[in-house]
Design an enzyme around this catalytic site. Structure first.
Site, PDB file in Angstrom:
ATOM      1  N   LYS A 305       0.821  -1.217   0.000  1.00 34.54           N
ATOM      2  CA  LYS A 305       0.000   0.000   0.000  1.00 34.54           C
ATOM      3  C   LYS A 305       0.849   1.258   0.000  1.00 34.54           C
ATOM      4  O   LYS A 305       2.052   1.251   0.288  1.00 34.54           O
ATOM      5  CB  LYS A 305      -0.974  -0.030   1.177  1.00 34.54           C
ATOM      6  CG  LYS A 305      -2.100  -1.039   0.941  1.00 34.54           C
ATOM      7  CD  LYS A 305      -3.351  -0.726   1.707  1.00 34.54           C
ATOM      8  CE  LYS A 305      -4.496  -1.626   1.233  1.00 34.54           C
ATOM      9  NZ  LYS A 305      -5.720  -1.424   2.005  1.00 34.54           N
ATOM     10  N   ARG A 340      -4.062 -10.282   4.316  1.00 32.89           N
ATOM     11  CA  ARG A 340      -4.361 -10.229   2.878  1.00 32.89           C
ATOM     12  C   ARG A 340      -3.150  -9.648   2.158  1.00 32.89           C
ATOM     13  O   ARG A 340      -2.800  -8.476   2.374  1.00 32.89           O
ATOM     14  CB  ARG A 340      -5.619  -9.387   2.635  1.00 32.89           C
ATOM     15  CG  ARG A 340      -6.072  -9.325   1.182  1.00 32.89           C
ATOM     16  CD  ARG A 340      -7.344  -8.494   1.056  1.00 32.89           C
ATOM     17  NE  ARG A 340      -7.820  -8.440  -0.314  1.00 32.89           N
ATOM     18  CZ  ARG A 340      -7.427  -7.526  -1.217  1.00 32.89           C
ATOM     19  NH1 ARG A 340      -6.560  -6.582  -0.866  1.00 32.89           N
ATOM     20  NH2 ARG A 340      -7.908  -7.550  -2.446  1.00 32.89           N
TER      21      ARG A 340
END
Length: 371
Positions: A305, A340
């Protein structure tokens, strides 16, 4: 605004015997919490704060104002709650240890893979098989990008992208979750064999989603995102991002249960990167154990991210492996049940080493405190 209470794990122990049993396994897992902050929030601000251990917390809770007592007792029970395994078709996923969820994006505009798995179904299948063989407990398949500024996708196109990938992953014996906000896509994916609904809008995007998810009987993952329309990142405004996200997820949990979703089927995700600044994300990462007080299995999704790039000289998405594994380990240390990730092999390896350390700590008596 009524006062609110939060019980936040603060310090951790390598094993309960290190403190003669005065530590608890968070959510029945492999992380042992020793000290807890009992925080009272009033008008958006922290008004009172006390520290307790498992041996002293009953006394602290007994001294709370009457209206806060039941919620405090519920949170204390939630922190000690062991979650049953997920039964996903022929697969059983234990929740007493971290499990790795591999990401398969079949979109043209994924920030991490540039759409290569949509353009080449065989490559997508090979990638899914590699994640499965590397130890991914679940393959998470998504047909719509939810990055900031991504274009909306017609549900018919999303179904065409997702269903073939679901079918192929199910055929290889994988447990599958479908990452979607649309009930028609949920229905098509479950019909193709998917086992979990992963909705980044927490079943808010379409008013039919909540009813469908309840009727399906499948586990659901509800993620925090401030946006209510197409843009999940819009409208972010926090008094205290940690406690605001906690309250939001508590309401999402309660809404799902009231709609008929079994409590054991509700998994929560604090939504790192969705409508949150770098400072917000770091605050949440430093407070991850608090969310066990919600009493649900927890998922952490921070792989590749933007925050990792922001902390590492703007490294592009494909060069964020080190940061991704570091944050995955942060989730392990916080007792999160699901991670995840894009880089399954490396994360599974880190998880296996982490688990070896935790197992060894349970049989290492050199750190026992004296009587």
């Amino acid at each position: 605004m009524p006062d609110k209470i939060y019980i936040q794990p603060l310090t951790f122990a390598p094993s309960p015997q290190a403190f003669q049993g005065d530590a608890i396994p968070l959510a029945g897992g492999m992380v042992y919490a020793r000290e807890f902050a009992i925080v009272i929030r009033r008008d958006g601000r922290i008004a009172e704060r006390a520290i307790a251990t498992p041996e002293t917390i009953a006394e602290v809770l007994a001294g709370l104002p009457g209206e806060l007592g039941p919620e405090a007792e519920a949170q204390w029970g939630n922190l000690r709650m062991a979650h049953p395994p997920l039964s996903l078709g022929e697969r059983t996923i234990r929740l007493d240890q971290p499990q790795v969820m591999g990401i398969l994006n079949v979109t043209p505009d994924s920030f991490s893979d540039g759409g290569k798995f949509l353009d080449d179904p065989e490559e997508a299948h090979s990638h899914a098989a590699a994640m499965h063989e590397a130890g991914a407990a679940i393959i998470d398949i998504g047909g719509e990008s939810t990055r900031p500024g991504a274009a909306a996708v017609w549900e018919g196109d999303e179904i065409k992208r997702v269903v073939p990938a679901v079918e192929r992953c199910v055929a290889m014996g994988a447990a599958v979750s479908v990452d979607t906000r649309r009930p028609a896509v949920m229905e098509a994916a479950l019909a193709a064999g998917a086992h979990i609904i992963n909705d980044v809008s927490a079943l808010r995007h379409d008013p039919r989603s909540l009813e469908f998810a309840a009727a399906s009987g499948k586990p659901v993952i509800l993620m925090h995102a401030p946006g209510e329309g197409e843009d999940l990142h819009a409208g972010a405004a926090y008094d205290n991002v940690v406690f605001d996200v906690f309250d939001w997820l508590a309401a999402a949990r309660d809404r799902a249960i009231a709609a008929g979703i079994k409590r054991a089927n509700v998994i929560l995700d604090p939504g790192l990167g969705f409508g949150k600044s770098l400072a917000d994300n770091l605050a949440l990462l430093n407070a991850l154990p608090l969310f066990h007080a919600l009493g649900q299995p927890l998922l952490l999704g921070v792989s590749r991210k933007r925050m990792i790039g922001a902390l590492s000289n703007e490294a592009p998405a494909h060069r964020r492996l080190g940061g991704s594994v570091a944050l995955a380990q942060r989730g392990m240390d916080a007792g999160y049940q699901m991670l995840r990730v894009h880089d399954v092999y490396d994360t599974v390896q880190a998880r296996n080493v982490w688990r070896g350390l935790r197992d060894a700590a349970l049989t290492d008596f050199s750190g026992l405190a004296a009587d």
